[in-house]
Design an enzyme around this catalytic site. Sequence first.
Site, PDB file in Angstrom:
ATOM      1  N   SER A  50       0.804  -1.279   0.198  1.00 28.83           N
ATOM      2  CA  SER A  50      -0.071  -0.082  -0.121  1.00 28.83           C
ATOM      3  C   SER A  50       0.787   1.316  -0.079  1.00 28.83           C
ATOM      4  O   SER A  50       1.977   1.307   0.436  1.00 28.83           O
ATOM      5  CB  SER A  50      -0.924  -0.089   1.197  1.00 28.83           C
ATOM      6  N   TYR A  68      -3.163   0.759  10.984  1.00 29.76           N
ATOM      7  CA  TYR A  68      -3.176   0.045   9.239  1.00 29.76           C
ATOM      8  C   TYR A  68      -1.950   0.293   8.704  1.00 29.76           C
ATOM      9  O   TYR A  68      -1.242  -0.607   7.877  1.00 29.76           O
ATOM     10  CB  TYR A  68      -4.316   0.531   8.612  1.00 29.76           C
TER      11      TYR A  68
END
Length: 244
Positions: free
Chosen positions: A144, A157
């Site tokens: 990501s 996260y």
Amino acid sequence: MASHSLDGKSAIVTGASSGIGSETVRALARDGANVALAARREERLEEIAADIEDDHDIEAIVVPTDVTDEGAVEELLTETVEAFGRLDVLVNNAGLTRGGDVAELSNEEYRTMIDVNVDGTFFVTRAALPLLEETEGNLICLGSFAGQYPRPSNPVYAATKWWVRGFALSVAAAVGEKGVAVSVINPSEVRTEFGGDETFEERFDEGEVTEPAEIADAVAFAARQETSTVSELDLFRRDKFSGF
């Protein structure tokens, strides 16, 4: 055009029931791979499997899998080898986000992200590596943008994605001599069910951010590599850095 066909090869895709996962299944099937679809939503997996078998004349199996369950992960690998005889590609796509601000993050939200994003990636990779070594296959992990740059809106996260990226690149150093390729695909926002109270699919209009099929194409490109390796592929929306 594909630089190398995946005819006769087999793949596992985790988180295959929607978004990037389901589009990746379609992309790999389009290139000729037989695919094991792993996620928790069995009915949705069955629909996707039927579609790709009809569209691409490949074999697809559905293996309902909770990647946080070591036994379920072992069963996933067993059923894949029983069905296809080999494993050439593993796509670690299963992942999620919960909560946000550290001070307000519950223990349950914290643990869920660690369980799925970190432990799940580890369990599946650990189980699959011996099979990938046999075929000199390709391990692909969904990283990501949040695993490369600070993410003030959800540090936990982000930390899980930093872990995924660091883990994958370190595994690459460990298994490269055995012929296994390891790639990390790093998207920014993708229009999927991913998100908290409001999903990215709900938040963004079509064309505003990256579409799942674009990420799937990048995964398929990495999966087709036979000699050199795509170490990392970053796919960011074009205006991602405009606010920095």
